[in-house]
Write a protein that holds these residues in place. Structure first.
Motif, PDB file in Angstrom:
ATOM      1  N   ASN A  88      13.242  11.789   1.067  1.00 31.86           N
ATOM      2  CA  ASN A  88      11.959  11.338   0.498  1.00 31.86           C
ATOM      3  C   ASN A  88      12.089  11.700  -1.081  1.00 31.86           C
ATOM      4  N   PHE A 148       3.243   8.938  -0.756  1.00 28.41           N
ATOM      5  CA  PHE A 148       3.642   9.988   0.398  1.00 28.41           C
ATOM      6  C   PHE A 148       2.432  10.724   0.952  1.00 28.41           C
ATOM      7  N   ASN A 179      -0.550  11.572   3.248  1.00 28.43           N
ATOM      8  CA  ASN A 179      -0.990  10.987   4.887  1.00 28.43           C
ATOM      9  C   ASN A 179      -2.291  10.368   4.871  1.00 28.43           C
TER      10      ASN A 179
END
Length: 154
Positions: A75, A132, A134
């Motif tokens: 990532n 990114f 959640n």
């Protein structure tokens, strides 16, 4: 992640070889709109040397950074691939300006260009890091919704 890094690195490195003294007056931004008198004031040989070195370095460094970082976190390697060229081009614009004479407020436009690149870098960084996060989905009774968002009723 490695394949996009290889492709982007090849594009950056090849750009350094595509612009030559013979075709610069047709494809080099800013230089192509100058009059013949203004072009004579430009250190085109020095600029093209800098142009080639910069793009070769950018191509190689993108590849090395992305491969190295992807060993630890793919990532973050994607973030580097998307953001790293922007500050590199800020450097390129600032350092490359010395090869051009002061014509039609060039220094002001250089600062505007760097400002736009910086804002773009901030925006792309925000989008990456926001992506990114959640997501939280709440299920309460017959309601399905996102935390802090709207609830969808059945």
């Amino acid at each position: 992640m490695i394949i996009p890094a290889i492709i982007l690195s090849l594009v950056f490195a090849s750009v350094g070889f595509l612009v030559t003294k013979n075709n610069a007056r047709y494809i080099l931004s800013g230089y192509n709109t100058m009059s013949a008198q203004q072009r004579e004031l430009v250190d085109i040989d020095g600029y093209l040397r800098f142009f080639k070195q910069f793009h070769l370095f950018l191509g190689i460094s993108v590849l090395i950074l992305v491969i190295g970082i992807s060993l630890f976190n793919t990532n973050f390697a994607a973030v580097i691939l998307g953001i790293y060229p922007l500050p590199a081009y800020c450097y390129f614009v600032l350092k490359g300006d010395r090869y051009f004479p002061e014509i039609n407020n060039r220094k002001i436009w250089t600062k505007v260009t760097v400002g736009i690149l910086f804002l773009t870098m901030c925006g792309v960084g925000y989008l990456f890091f926001n992506g990114f996060k959640n997501s939280e989905i709440l299920l309460e009774g017959n309601n399905l919704g996102e935390a802090g968002g709207f609830a969808f009723e059945d």
